[in-house]
Design a protein around this motif. Structure first.
Motif, PDB file in Angstrom:
ATOM      1  N   TYR A  67       0.832  -1.206   0.000  1.00  0.00           N
ATOM      2  CA  TYR A  67       0.000   0.000   0.000  1.00  0.00           C
ATOM      3  C   TYR A  67       0.868   1.258   0.000  1.00  0.00           C
ATOM      4  CZ  TYR A  67      -3.393   3.443   1.677  1.00  0.00           C
ATOM      5  OH  TYR A  67      -4.186   4.559   1.817  1.00  0.00           O
ATOM      6  N   THR A  68       1.891   1.310   0.854  1.00  0.00           N
ATOM      7  CA  THR A  68       2.754   2.492   0.892  1.00  0.00           C
ATOM      8  C   THR A  68       3.521   2.662  -0.419  1.00  0.00           C
ATOM      9  OG1 THR A  68       4.486   1.193   1.992  1.00  0.00           O
ATOM     10  CG2 THR A  68       2.995   2.452   3.400  1.00  0.00           C
ATOM     11  N   ALA A  69       3.933   1.551  -1.014  1.00  0.00           N
ATOM     12  CA  ALA A  69       4.628   1.634  -2.301  1.00  0.00           C
ATOM     13  C   ALA A  69       3.698   2.178  -3.381  1.00  0.00           C
ATOM     14  CB  ALA A  69       5.160   0.253  -2.704  1.00  0.00           C
ATOM     15  N   ASP A  70       2.450   1.742  -3.350  1.00  0.00           N
ATOM     16  CA  ASP A  70       1.472   2.225  -4.331  1.00  0.00           C
ATOM     17  C   ASP A  70       1.233   3.727  -4.149  1.00  0.00           C
ATOM     18  OD1 ASP A  70      -0.254   2.075  -6.428  1.00  0.00           O
ATOM     19  OD2 ASP A  70      -1.847   1.019  -5.366  1.00  0.00           O
ATOM     20  N   LEU A  71       1.087   4.162  -2.886  1.00  0.00           N
ATOM     21  CA  LEU A  71       0.917   5.584  -2.622  1.00  0.00           C
ATOM     22  C   LEU A  71       2.114   6.390  -3.133  1.00  0.00           C
ATOM     23  CD1 LEU A  71      -0.548   5.826   1.005  1.00  0.00           C
ATOM     24  CD2 LEU A  71      -1.606   6.706  -1.080  1.00  0.00           C
ATOM     25  N   SER A  72       3.311   5.927  -2.828  1.00  0.00           N
ATOM     26  CA  SER A  72       4.514   6.656  -3.222  1.00  0.00           C
ATOM     27  C   SER A  72       4.662   6.707  -4.740  1.00  0.00           C
ATOM     28  CB  SER A  72       5.745   6.002  -2.601  1.00  0.00           C
ATOM     29  OG  SER A  72       5.668   6.037  -1.181  1.00  0.00           O
ATOM     30  N   ARG A  73       4.302   5.632  -5.408  1.00  0.00           N
ATOM     31  CA  ARG A  73       4.406   5.613  -6.860  1.00  0.00           C
ATOM     32  C   ARG A  73       3.414   6.575  -7.511  1.00  0.00           C
ATOM     33  NH1 ARG A  73       3.789   0.774  -7.244  1.00  0.00           N
ATOM     34  NH2 ARG A  73       1.586   0.610  -7.791  1.00  0.00           N
ATOM     35  N   ARG A  74       2.204   6.630  -6.964  1.00  0.00           N
ATOM     36  CA  ARG A  74       1.180   7.496  -7.542  1.00  0.00           C
ATOM     37  C   ARG A  74       1.350   8.955  -7.140  1.00  0.00           C
ATOM     38  NH1 ARG A  74      -4.022   4.549  -8.626  1.00  0.00           N
ATOM     39  NH2 ARG A  74      -3.581   2.318  -8.495  1.00  0.00           N
ATOM     40  N   LEU A  75       2.006   9.177  -5.986  1.00  0.00           N
ATOM     41  CA  LEU A  75       2.126  10.525  -5.440  1.00  0.00           C
ATOM     42  C   LEU A  75       3.596  10.846  -5.183  1.00  0.00           C
ATOM     43  CD1 LEU A  75      -0.820  10.287  -2.881  1.00  0.00           C
ATOM     44  CD2 LEU A  75      -0.829  11.549  -5.044  1.00  0.00           C
ATOM     45  N   PRO A  76       4.326  11.268  -6.202  1.00  0.00           N
ATOM     46  CA  PRO A  76       5.753  11.566  -6.011  1.00  0.00           C
ATOM     47  C   PRO A  76       6.001  12.687  -5.004  1.00  0.00           C
ATOM     48  CG  PRO A  76       5.197  11.386  -8.349  1.00  0.00           C
ATOM     49  CD  PRO A  76       3.903  11.396  -7.603  1.00  0.00           C
ATOM     50  N   GLY A  77       5.027  13.576  -4.807  1.00  0.00           N
ATOM     51  CA  GLY A  77       5.208  14.681  -3.873  1.00  0.00           C
ATOM     52  C   GLY A  77       4.938  14.315  -2.426  1.00  0.00           C
TER      53      GLY A  77
END
Length: 351
Positions: free
Chosen positions: A299-309
């Motif tokens: 889940y955290t990886a997905d968030l980071s990938r979708r939200l670079p900021g």
């Protein structure tokens, strides 16, 4: 296998999903959507609620036209003291959620009060005086982007959901709250709202008897509060039975100009349960429901990938959710009882 878990089937989960979409819908309205007789659905719901396996909460925490003052409070405890501290916090009307978590705090508490002064009294004359508490750290909620009542089991098909809600399906996209006029909550509505905290499917007749109002007055007030979103309903199922047994919280930093976009993207992820802007060293808190502890890294990886900021600064997994939306829960997430969420009372009357 736990007998309580084995007794739950997909029809039960579909019923909970339907009630998440239409919490006070009649059994007659739900029957054609779920393909079952009204009396069968009523019996299933009675079985689920009697066992604490599912419930519907009604929460209305406004003060007049003002939103409640809310905060995430991290509580640090002496070694071995957190169970007793958690039990004490569960009893408070002002705690909507209490979790024992991993990480740098023993307890994570979600607090709702009418105003800043009441929050001050609650933190300094109640929480910090509980035996075993060594310190607290608070993050004020400055905006709610996704509220927990928006999370769904997703057991129904899109066609069933549309049939129940009356929507016409459009192109898929993230679910983002829309701005609108929120109805004020007069003081005389508080008792009516509190009566729905433990069972939001109570009949108008029973609410009228308890409040001393006429049934037409109860209907009119409920309709006004619901339309103005001052009264929100949340249908929940015991976490161990829902298929999403793990609760996790993420703290993050987001550039202020990207907050709205981050909230929209986070809301599009299946696991996201709440998303809020907060004050403090970080400005974003997300809570999620996961199928396993291993799902947190995905889940955290997905968030980071979708939200670079977005920069995730800390994560915590709930070891035991003791309270959620004013409901005390057992180790499997089943409801034990409702703690009346009368947030307007003085949290430290003897201070």
């Amino acid at each position: 296998m736990n007998s309580a878990i084995s007794a739950i089937d997909d029809t039960d989960r579909a019923l909970v999903h339907a009630l998440q979409l239409a919490p006070r819908a009649s059994w007659e309205r739900l029957a054609p959507v779920l393909g079952a007789r009204p009396e069968t659905l009523a019996r299933r719901w009675e079985r689920l609620t009697s066992a604490g396996e599912a419930w519907i909460t009604g929460l209305g925490l406004r003060t007049g036209a003002l939103s409640p003052c809310m905060a995430w409070v991290e509580v640090m405890c002496e070694p071995g003291a957190s169970p007793a501290v958690g039990a004490a916090l569960v009893e408070d009307a002002h705690t909507m959620g209490v979790e024992h978590t991993t990480g740098g705090r023993e307890l994570l508490v979600f607090v709702a009060v009418p105003d800043l002064h009441t929050l001050y009294r609650y933190l300094y004359f109640r929480v910090q005086l509980i035996p075993g508490v060594t310190g607290t750290r608070s993050s004020m909620v400055t905006a709610v982007h996704i509220a927990p009542d928006r999370w769904r089991l997703d057991q129904l098909t899109p066609a069933q959901s549309d049939l129940l809600t009356g929507r016409t399906r459009r192109a898929a996209g993230p679910l983002v709250p829309t701005a609108g006029v929120v109805a004020a909550m007069p003081m005389e509505d508080r008792l009516l709202v509190l009566a729905l905290a433990g069972d939001a499917r109570r009949t108008v007749a029973s609410l009228a008897r308890e409040s001393g109002m006429s049934e037409s007055t109860v209907r009119r007030r409920l309709a006004r509060l619901e339309a103005g979103q001052s009264l929100r309903y949340s249908c929940s199922m015991a976490s161990a039975l829902s298929g999403w047994p793990v609760s996790a919280t993420l703290w993050a930093e987001v550039p202020e100009y990207e907050v709205a976009g981050c909230a929209a993207v986070a809301s599009g992820l299946r696991e996201t349960r709440t998303c809020m802007s907060v004050s403090g060293p970080w400005n974003f808190i997300i809570s999620a429901r996961l199928r396993s502890v291993e799902g947190l890294s995905r889940y955290t990886a997905d968030l980071s990938r979708r939200l670079p900021g977005l920069r995730i600064t800390d994560t915590a997994v709930a070891l035991h959710v003791r309270k959620s939306e004013a409901q005390e829960l057992d180790q499997l997430g089943r409801r034990l009882r409702t703690v009346r969420p009368d947030i307007w009372q003085d949290p430290a009357p003897h201070a």
